[in-house]
Write a protein that holds these residues in place. Structure first.
Motif, PDB file in Angstrom:
ATOM      1  N   GLN A  98      -7.451 -57.574 -82.014  1.00 50.83           N
ATOM      2  CA  GLN A  98      -6.565 -56.954 -81.037  1.00 50.83           C
ATOM      3  C   GLN A  98      -6.953 -55.522 -80.702  1.00 50.83           C
ATOM      4  O   GLN A  98      -6.845 -55.078 -79.551  1.00 50.83           O
ATOM      5  N   GLU A  99      -7.414 -54.774 -81.701  1.00 51.45           N
ATOM      6  CA  GLU A  99      -7.785 -53.374 -81.473  1.00 51.45           C
ATOM      7  C   GLU A  99      -8.906 -53.267 -80.443  1.00 51.45           C
ATOM      8  O   GLU A  99      -8.864 -52.417 -79.536  1.00 51.45           O
ATOM      9  N   ILE A 100      -9.913 -54.131 -80.572  1.00 45.94           N
ATOM     10  CA  ILE A 100     -11.036 -54.115 -79.633  1.00 45.94           C
ATOM     11  C   ILE A 100     -10.582 -54.601 -78.258  1.00 45.94           C
ATOM     12  O   ILE A 100     -10.917 -54.011 -77.227  1.00 45.94           O
ATOM     13  N   LEU A 130     -10.729 -52.119 -74.838  1.00 44.83           N
ATOM     14  CA  LEU A 130     -11.509 -52.471 -73.662  1.00 44.83           C
ATOM     15  C   LEU A 130     -10.618 -52.652 -72.439  1.00 44.83           C
ATOM     16  O   LEU A 130     -10.972 -52.227 -71.332  1.00 44.83           O
ATOM     17  N   LYS A 131      -9.484 -53.248 -72.650  1.00 41.87           N
ATOM     18  CA  LYS A 131      -8.555 -53.460 -71.536  1.00 41.87           C
ATOM     19  C   LYS A 131      -8.099 -52.132 -70.937  1.00 41.87           C
ATOM     20  O   LYS A 131      -8.063 -51.962 -69.715  1.00 41.87           O
ATOM     21  N   LYS A 132      -7.785 -51.179 -71.791  1.00 45.70           N
ATOM     22  CA  LYS A 132      -7.271 -49.891 -71.329  1.00 45.70           C
ATOM     23  C   LYS A 132      -8.370 -48.988 -70.782  1.00 45.70           C
ATOM     24  O   LYS A 132      -8.220 -48.387 -69.712  1.00 45.70           O
ATOM     25  N   GLU A 133      -9.476 -48.901 -71.503  1.00 47.13           N
ATOM     26  CA  GLU A 133     -10.506 -47.924 -71.167  1.00 47.13           C
ATOM     27  C   GLU A 133     -11.591 -48.464 -70.220  1.00 47.13           C
ATOM     28  O   GLU A 133     -12.181 -47.716 -69.459  1.00 47.13           O
ATOM     29  N   LYS A 134     -11.881 -49.764 -70.286  1.00 45.39           N
ATOM     30  CA  LYS A 134     -12.998 -50.316 -69.514  1.00 45.39           C
ATOM     31  C   LYS A 134     -12.555 -51.275 -68.414  1.00 45.39           C
ATOM     32  O   LYS A 134     -13.368 -51.732 -67.616  1.00 45.39           O
ATOM     33  N   PHE A 181     -13.519 -60.705 -79.376  1.00 43.82           N
ATOM     34  CA  PHE A 181     -14.322 -60.710 -80.607  1.00 43.82           C
ATOM     35  C   PHE A 181     -13.546 -61.408 -81.713  1.00 43.82           C
ATOM     36  O   PHE A 181     -12.353 -61.152 -81.896  1.00 43.82           O
ATOM     37  N   PRO A 182     -14.193 -62.278 -82.495  1.00 43.06           N
ATOM     38  CA  PRO A 182     -13.494 -62.959 -83.587  1.00 43.06           C
ATOM     39  C   PRO A 182     -13.275 -62.048 -84.792  1.00 43.06           C
ATOM     40  O   PRO A 182     -13.830 -60.941 -84.863  1.00 43.06           O
ATOM     41  N   SER A 183     -12.508 -62.529 -85.724  1.00 40.70           N
ATOM     42  CA  SER A 183     -12.187 -61.774 -86.937  1.00 40.70           C
ATOM     43  C   SER A 183     -13.456 -61.320 -87.659  1.00 40.70           C
ATOM     44  O   SER A 183     -14.444 -62.060 -87.738  1.00 40.70           O
ATOM     45  N   GLY A 184     -13.437 -60.115 -88.175  1.00 41.24           N
ATOM     46  CA  GLY A 184     -14.575 -59.564 -88.906  1.00 41.24           C
ATOM     47  C   GLY A 184     -15.268 -58.447 -88.158  1.00 41.24           C
ATOM     48  O   GLY A 184     -15.948 -57.610 -88.766  1.00 41.24           O
ATOM     49  N   TYR A 185     -15.093 -58.400 -86.848  1.00 37.56           N
ATOM     50  CA  TYR A 185     -15.707 -57.336 -86.051  1.00 37.56           C
ATOM     51  C   TYR A 185     -14.777 -56.125 -85.998  1.00 37.56           C
ATOM     52  O   TYR A 185     -13.546 -56.255 -85.993  1.00 37.56           O
ATOM     53  N   GLU A 186     -15.402 -54.953 -85.953  1.00 39.12           N
ATOM     54  CA  GLU A 186     -14.625 -53.718 -85.878  1.00 39.12           C
ATOM     55  C   GLU A 186     -15.351 -52.705 -84.988  1.00 39.12           C
ATOM     56  O   GLU A 186     -16.543 -52.858 -84.680  1.00 39.12           O
ATOM     57  N   ILE A 187     -14.634 -51.686 -84.588  1.00 37.11           N
ATOM     58  CA  ILE A 187     -15.215 -50.659 -83.722  1.00 37.11           C
ATOM     59  C   ILE A 187     -16.171 -49.783 -84.526  1.00 37.11           C
ATOM     60  O   ILE A 187     -15.821 -49.264 -85.582  1.00 37.11           O
ATOM     61  N   GLY A 188     -17.390 -49.623 -84.017  1.00 36.25           N
ATOM     62  CA  GLY A 188     -18.382 -48.795 -84.675  1.00 36.25           C
ATOM     63  C   GLY A 188     -18.506 -47.411 -84.071  1.00 36.25           C
ATOM     64  O   GLY A 188     -18.710 -46.427 -84.785  1.00 36.25           O
ATOM     65  N   VAL A 198     -19.442 -52.327 -81.114  1.00 37.61           N
ATOM     66  CA  VAL A 198     -18.652 -53.216 -81.972  1.00 37.61           C
ATOM     67  C   VAL A 198     -19.598 -53.848 -82.975  1.00 37.61           C
ATOM     68  O   VAL A 198     -20.696 -54.292 -82.614  1.00 37.61           O
ATOM     69  N   ARG A 199     -19.187 -53.913 -84.240  1.00 40.16           N
ATOM     70  CA  ARG A 199     -20.106 -54.422 -85.256  1.00 40.16           C
ATOM     71  C   ARG A 199     -19.387 -55.238 -86.330  1.00 40.16           C
ATOM     72  O   ARG A 199     -18.181 -55.113 -86.534  1.00 40.16           O
ATOM     73  N   LYS A 200     -20.190 -56.060 -87.010  1.00 43.92           N
ATOM     74  CA  LYS A 200     -19.700 -56.865 -88.128  1.00 43.92           C
ATOM     75  C   LYS A 200     -20.752 -56.811 -89.229  1.00 43.92           C
ATOM     76  O   LYS A 200     -21.905 -57.190 -89.019  1.00 43.92           O
ATOM     77  N   GLU A 201     -20.349 -56.331 -90.378  1.00 44.90           N
ATOM     78  CA  GLU A 201     -21.291 -56.151 -91.489  1.00 44.90           C
ATOM     79  C   GLU A 201     -20.933 -57.067 -92.656  1.00 44.90           C
ATOM     80  O   GLU A 201     -19.769 -57.182 -93.030  1.00 44.90           O
ATOM     81  N   THR A 202     -21.951 -57.736 -93.206  1.00 43.25           N
ATOM     82  CA  THR A 202     -21.793 -58.530 -94.416  1.00 43.25           C
ATOM     83  C   THR A 202     -22.930 -58.157 -95.361  1.00 43.25           C
ATOM     84  O   THR A 202     -23.881 -57.474 -94.959  1.00 43.25           O
ATOM     85  N   PRO A 203     -22.881 -58.587 -96.620  1.00 38.89           N
ATOM     86  CA  PRO A 203     -23.966 -58.243 -97.552  1.00 38.89           C
ATOM     87  C   PRO A 203     -25.348 -58.717 -97.099  1.00 38.89           C
ATOM     88  O   PRO A 203     -26.366 -58.126 -97.481  1.00 38.89           O
ATOM     89  N   GLU A 204     -25.416 -59.779 -96.274  1.00 40.89           N
ATOM     90  CA  GLU A 204     -26.735 -60.298 -95.901  1.00 40.89           C
ATOM     91  C   GLU A 204     -27.066 -60.160 -94.415  1.00 40.89           C
ATOM     92  O   GLU A 204     -28.180 -60.484 -94.001  1.00 40.89           O
ATOM     93  N   SER A 205     -26.116 -59.692 -93.612  1.00 42.38           N
ATOM     94  CA  SER A 205     -26.400 -59.625 -92.179  1.00 42.38           C
ATOM     95  C   SER A 205     -25.615 -58.520 -91.485  1.00 42.38           C
ATOM     96  O   SER A 205     -24.629 -57.998 -92.017  1.00 42.38           O
ATOM     97  N   SER A 206     -26.099 -58.192 -90.292  1.00 42.77           N
ATOM     98  CA  SER A 206     -25.399 -57.246 -89.426  1.00 42.77           C
ATOM     99  C   SER A 206     -25.440 -57.801 -88.014  1.00 42.77           C
ATOM    100  O   SER A 206     -26.498 -58.209 -87.524  1.00 42.77           O
ATOM    101  N   GLN A 207     -24.284 -57.875 -87.373  1.00 43.31           N
ATOM    102  CA  GLN A 207     -24.183 -58.318 -85.987  1.00 43.31           C
ATOM    103  C   GLN A 207     -23.452 -57.246 -85.200  1.00 43.31           C
ATOM    104  O   GLN A 207     -22.580 -56.562 -85.735  1.00 43.31           O
TER     105      GLN A 207
END
Length: 338
Positions: free
Chosen positions: A165-167, A171-175, A181-188, A197-206
């Motif tokens: 919801q935060e993302i 985007l709705k307000k500013e852009k 974005f699905p669960s796990g992503y956060e604002i970078g 926007v990014r999602k970090e895990t021990p073995e990957s970065s998206q």
């Protein structure tokens, strides 16, 4: 007379019930099974082991563009009719192939939700191997596109139900548009014209970089112009892990460049590799840049994956699916009114 009326009334109830059952059957279908990017080819063993099978493998085992290591476009496994039990009928993607002299007319039939909800099912029939090879060659893009779109649409359906919801709200307000974005992503990172926007895990970065700039001329959609803007943004705003390092495009690797229509807008797509200058990180990216004519700007959605020594195809496709949840604010309002 009363008996006739009573019988007619009972028949009417039965007809109504049957009609109602037909309408709700789709909702009672089971959920698809199988891994993302995986599909079943249903045919005789002789077809699969022969020239028809070779043609199918050339379609689905082709190398996915823009990957640092070879990954097939789709993962395929073969079944014959005897092995096609109820366990496999709910698989997410099924391509059935039939070659028989009894086939009067070559045909390609698509049926969504054949045995399961959101399932992609295609059946191709031909009278001979040569006729089958012809239809596969002529419809290669259509066949592959159907299954890939189905994969993407499943992801979109899930994402759209519960976006971060935060993302979404930012985007709705500013852009003036939204992305789910699905669960796990956060604002970078947030900048006036750049959003990470990014999602970090021990073995990957998206992640995805979303940036906008004024549309001044058609030259803005040239490959060199897109790359120039991309590299400038990344150098200034995406630092690497060591001092003086930053993300940039890997120019020694082929970069694909295609024009297409994105959500009704003129767009270009680039695929290639990124690297971290003065460091040792790298991976695949896909950049979709399109014209927002209402606001006279170019919107760039630039997705990347970092997952050393492991497959990356499905991680990148997750982000591509996010791109296709793009909805302008005015369209968001229309959806809510429905």
């Amino acid at each position: 007379m009363k008996s006739i009326i009573k019988l007619s009334f009972i028949c009417l109830i039965l007809i109504t019930s049957i009609s109602s059952c037909k309408k709700t059957t789709k909702g009672l279908l089971p959920t698809v099974t199988g891994k993302a990017g995986e599909m079943v080819v249903l045919s005789s063993k002789s077809l699969w082991d022969g020239i028809v099978g070779d043609s199918l493998k050339a379609i689905f085992n082709d190398i996915q563009v823009g990957m640092p290591q070879d990954e097939a476009v789709m993962d395929v496994f073969h079944l014959n009719q005897e092995a096609f039990t109820s366990m496999f009928k709910t698989h997410r993607s099924i391509l059935e192939i039939k070659v028989s002299s009894s086939v009067k007319k070559t045909r390609l039939v698509v049926k969504d939700d054949m045995y399961a909800r959101t399932q992609a099912y295609m059946r191709i029939e031909a009278a001979s191997n040569q006729e089958m090879l012809k239809v596969l060659k002529e419809n290669r893009t259509k066949i592959l596109g159907y299954f890939l779109r189905s994969e993407r649409n499943r992801k979109i359906e899930v994402m759209s139900k519960a976006p971060v919801q935060e993302i979404f709200d930012y985007l709705k307000k500013e852009k003036k548009f939204t992305l789910a974005f699905p669960s796990g992503y956060e604002i970078g990172k947030k900048e006036s014209d750049f959003f990470w926007v990014r999602k970090e895990t021990p073995e990957s970065s998206q992640g995805m970089f979303i940036y906008t700039y004024d549309y001044l001329s058609e030259d803005a959609f040239d490959k060199d112009a897109i790359l120039l803007m991309r590299n400038a943004m990344l150098k200034d705003l995406v630092p690497g892990p060591s001092e003086g390092s930053y993300m940039i495009t890997e120019h020694s690797f082929p970069i694909s460049f295609n024009h297409f229509e994105f959500k009704g807008n003129y767009a270009v797509e680039m695929r290639g590799l990124w690297k971290v200058q003065n460091d040792f990180m790298g991976g695949p990216f896909v950049n979709v840049s399109f014209l927002d004519s209402v606001n006279n700007r170019i919107i760039c959605m630039d997705a990347y994956v970092y997952r050393p020594n492991k497959d990356k195809r499905e991680l990148l496709r997750e982000l591509e699916a996010v791109m296709y949840t793009y909805t302008p604010v005015n369209e968001v309002a229309k959806i809510k009114k429905k």
